[in-house]
Write a protein that holds these residues in place. Sequence first.
Motif, short mmCIF file in Angstrom:
data_model
loop_
_atom_site.label_atom_id
_atom_site.label_comp_id
_atom_site.label_asym_id
_atom_site.label_seq_id
_atom_site.Cartn_x
_atom_site.Cartn_y
_atom_site.Cartn_z
N ILE A 16 1.91 -10.04 2.45
CA ILE A 16 0.98 -10.43 3.49
C ILE A 16 0.41 -9.03 4.22
N PHE A 17 -0.58 -8.74 4.11
CA PHE A 17 -1.46 -7.70 4.83
C PHE A 17 -1.82 -8.11 6.27
N VAL A 18 -1.56 -7.19 7.03
CA VAL A 18 -1.96 -7.54 8.44
C VAL A 18 -3.28 -6.61 8.77
N LYS A 19 -4.38 -7.12 8.54
CA LYS A 19 -5.50 -6.10 8.57
C LYS A 19 -6.73 -6.71 9.28
N ASP A 20 -7.71 -5.78 9.35
CA ASP A 20 -8.98 -6.29 9.97
C ASP A 20 -9.76 -7.25 9.19
N ILE A 21 -10.08 -8.44 9.44
CA ILE A 21 -10.66 -9.39 8.63
C ILE A 21 -11.64 -10.13 9.74
N PRO A 22 -12.79 -10.82 9.11
CA PRO A 22 -13.58 -11.64 10.01
C PRO A 22 -12.93 -12.88 10.50
N ALA A 31 -6.47 -0.09 1.26
CA ALA A 31 -5.14 -0.18 1.01
C ALA A 31 -4.46 1.14 1.38
N SER A 32 -5.06 2.33 0.96
CA SER A 32 -4.18 3.48 1.49
C SER A 32 -3.81 3.72 2.93
N ASP A 33 -4.47 2.88 3.61
CA ASP A 33 -3.84 2.87 5.15
C ASP A 33 -2.57 2.33 5.29
#
Length: 321
Positions: free
Chosen positions: A108-114, A30-32
Amino acid sequence: MKKLFLLICCSFLNYAHATQDCRATSLYWASDFNKFIQQDEFIVYYTDRPNSKNYIQNQTDLNNNHIPDYVENILIQAIAARDAYTLARLRPPLESPRYKNKTGSIAIFVKDIPGNGVAFEEPSRFTNVAAGKMPCSLIIYISNKFPVFPGNYFAVVSHELFHLYQYSYAQFKNSWYLESLAKWAEQSLRLSPKIISNENWLYPITEFEWENQVFSKSYNNLFRYLFLKNKNDMLVFPESFTQRRYIDGSLVFKDKYWPGGKAIVRLLDDLQKQSNHISKLNHWDKYNWEEKNQRLVDWNAIIKSSILNNIKADDLQDHYP
């Protein structure tokens, strides 16, 4: 469309914090997230740090406002899907008895997910978000890896947002119901599909077909078929909807019709009654069943009955107009 007010970088969010029953956690990733944009109840978090695995791979910025179009399009789609669901008379999750006094935002978090996306049912906030103090929110993750957004995945935000609606109405999380109905909700933004010949098995449905073609398949075509066959259930979008566009000028609403858009509210209202009744019988918290109880196969028959009672066989027609 309302003017898009974008709050950027490290400003503090203005939403009042609903602290009751809000899970506060500190997650390493989350700190990113040092950037966000916000409109209405939606806050889209992202990172501009190239070394982060959550960095958005497509950094196209056609309007030169120093925000990736990828992020802006996610926000545009979330607002459009919400407006379509509101037109269908669905109660927004944040106005539901389950969430009304707990949270006032959807993060909404735009993030690295599978996968493509995931929606979570418990109100939460991350205490170490770099962009500033995060309000208690319902949370959605959207992948940062699509070659373009919306592109071929243009309905993923509407799909995940609809899960929040499902969670706000009932506790049932049987995957065949949860995913297939959310898959149909995507059609509010897609071109209205036509019935294809290999879907003829779906109505009338034998017990064997319910077990092997519906209950056993998360992304089955049950709702697609039933709603397309219902000639009398066609939600028509106003011109103010059909003129909306993404940053590249492509249409947000690909069609002016949403087949089945009127039946969804009847079904979810009934499932809410069924869910509350089961909670009372079992002395369960009606908004917080244990995960294993949410997914019991026992609910298949109840959900099936609700579907048949609310999508009437007498209303079904032989041909989609």
